[in-house]
Enzyme design. Sequence first.
Site, PDB file in Angstrom:
ATOM      1  N   GLY A  46       0.825  -1.202   0.000  1.00 13.28           N
ATOM      2  CA  GLY A  46       0.000   0.000   0.000  1.00 13.28           C
ATOM      3  C   GLY A  46       0.859   1.251   0.000  1.00 13.28           C
ATOM      4  O   GLY A  46       2.040   1.215   0.367  1.00 13.28           O
ATOM      5  N   GLN A  51       2.990   9.868   1.788  1.00 10.17           N
ATOM      6  CA  GLN A  51       4.284   9.224   1.525  1.00 10.17           C
ATOM      7  C   GLN A  51       4.947   9.757   0.261  1.00 10.17           C
ATOM      8  O   GLN A  51       6.154   9.623   0.093  1.00 10.17           O
ATOM      9  CB  GLN A  51       4.112   7.703   1.404  1.00 10.17           C
ATOM     10  CG  GLN A  51       3.730   7.049   2.724  1.00 10.17           C
ATOM     11  CD  GLN A  51       3.640   5.556   2.567  1.00 10.17           C
ATOM     12  OE1 GLN A  51       2.618   5.037   2.130  1.00 10.17           O
ATOM     13  NE2 GLN A  51       4.708   4.850   2.890  1.00 10.17           N
ATOM     14  N   CYS A  90       6.881  -0.712   6.228  1.00  9.72           N
ATOM     15  CA  CYS A  90       6.392   0.494   5.569  1.00  9.72           C
ATOM     16  C   CYS A  90       7.455   0.978   4.590  1.00  9.72           C
ATOM     17  O   CYS A  90       8.638   0.993   4.931  1.00  9.72           O
ATOM     18  CB  CYS A  90       6.122   1.568   6.622  1.00  9.72           C
ATOM     19  SG  CYS A  90       5.571   3.134   5.944  1.00  9.72           S
ATOM     20  N   LEU A  91       7.032   1.380   3.397  1.00 17.30           N
ATOM     21  CA  LEU A  91       7.998   1.872   2.406  1.00 17.30           C
ATOM     22  C   LEU A  91       8.708   3.134   2.892  1.00 17.30           C
ATOM     23  O   LEU A  91       9.795   3.450   2.411  1.00 17.30           O
ATOM     24  CB  LEU A  91       7.301   2.139   1.068  1.00 17.30           C
ATOM     25  CG  LEU A  91       6.743   0.890   0.363  1.00 17.30           C
ATOM     26  CD1 LEU A  91       5.948   1.298  -0.871  1.00 17.30           C
ATOM     27  CD2 LEU A  91       7.851  -0.082   0.004  1.00 17.30           C
ATOM     28  N   HIS A 132      -3.078   0.566   8.385  1.00 18.14           N
ATOM     29  CA  HIS A 132      -1.746   1.160   8.252  1.00 18.14           C
ATOM     30  C   HIS A 132      -1.805   2.404   7.364  1.00 18.14           C
ATOM     31  O   HIS A 132      -1.269   3.464   7.720  1.00 18.14           O
ATOM     32  CB  HIS A 132      -0.802   0.107   7.653  1.00 18.14           C
ATOM     33  CG  HIS A 132       0.585   0.591   7.382  1.00 18.14           C
ATOM     34  ND1 HIS A 132       1.681   0.118   8.064  1.00 18.14           N
ATOM     35  CD2 HIS A 132       1.061   1.498   6.496  1.00 18.14           C
ATOM     36  CE1 HIS A 132       2.769   0.738   7.614  1.00 18.14           C
ATOM     37  NE2 HIS A 132       2.420   1.578   6.660  1.00 18.14           N
ATOM     38  N   GLU A 133      -2.466   2.285   6.220  1.00 20.17           N
ATOM     39  CA  GLU A 133      -2.539   3.420   5.280  1.00 20.17           C
ATOM     40  C   GLU A 133      -3.400   4.539   5.861  1.00 20.17           C
ATOM     41  O   GLU A 133      -3.090   5.720   5.701  1.00 20.17           O
ATOM     42  CB  GLU A 133      -3.077   2.966   3.916  1.00 20.17           C
ATOM     43  CG  GLU A 133      -2.280   1.867   3.223  1.00 20.17           C
ATOM     44  CD  GLU A 133      -0.791   2.156   3.122  1.00 20.17           C
ATOM     45  OE1 GLU A 133      -0.404   3.332   3.024  1.00 20.17           O
ATOM     46  OE2 GLU A 133      -0.010   1.190   3.161  1.00 20.17           O
ATOM     47  N   HIS A 136      -1.459   6.688   8.059  1.00 19.98           N
ATOM     48  CA  HIS A 136      -0.633   7.680   7.347  1.00 19.98           C
ATOM     49  C   HIS A 136      -1.383   8.996   7.157  1.00 19.98           C
ATOM     50  O   HIS A 136      -0.784  10.072   7.204  1.00 19.98           O
ATOM     51  CB  HIS A 136      -0.210   7.157   5.972  1.00 19.98           C
ATOM     52  CG  HIS A 136       1.020   6.291   5.983  1.00 19.98           C
ATOM     53  ND1 HIS A 136       2.245   6.743   6.438  1.00 19.98           N
ATOM     54  CD2 HIS A 136       1.223   5.016   5.580  1.00 19.98           C
ATOM     55  CE1 HIS A 136       3.138   5.772   6.312  1.00 19.98           C
ATOM     56  NE2 HIS A 136       2.546   4.715   5.801  1.00 19.98           N
TER      57      HIS A 136
HETATM   58 NI    NI Z   1       3.432   2.856   5.413  1.00 18.14          NI
END
Ligand code: NI
Length: 158
Positions: A46, A51, A90-91, A132-133, A136
């Site tokens: 995701g 991000q 997480c990226l 999670h998203e 963000h």
């Molecule tokens: Ni993330």
Amino acid sequence: MAIRNILTEDDPTLRKISRPVTSFDEHLWQLLDDMKDTLIKADGVGLAGPQVGILRRLFIMNTGEDEMLEVINPVIMGTQGTQEGALEGCLSCPNKWGEVVRPQKVIIKAQDRFGKEFTYKGEDLMARCICHEYDHLEGILFTDKAKKILGPEDVQEG
Ligand code: NI
């Protein structure tokens, strides 16, 4: 196709609260298309607007279907159960993993790229990804919630 730069955890943008999407126009579609390319290249599950430096309430998810799920202005309608034990990453936090307790099922209401409302029910990994998203969009990173943060030396490949 355009790959956008993914911000990493020390960037203050990731700590801000995102504003709702109000224009469902070509500017939004370009952003979503770029985010898809970026997510595919990064091999993630995701990716949320903040991000890539866009403080708007949207994220995309690789659900395993042909098309990625585009989630705009999401509202969490309900959750069920809990899941833990799976390592989350997480990226924006490269080489970090952690155990985060998440709901086992999540139902959201959101809009698609044309502004049309839909509901989506995610289970297991998808429920984890939605939460999670969504975090963000609130300026929250998984490292805020993880019981323990693991580095590459703690996680064996394969
Ligand atoms: Ni993330």
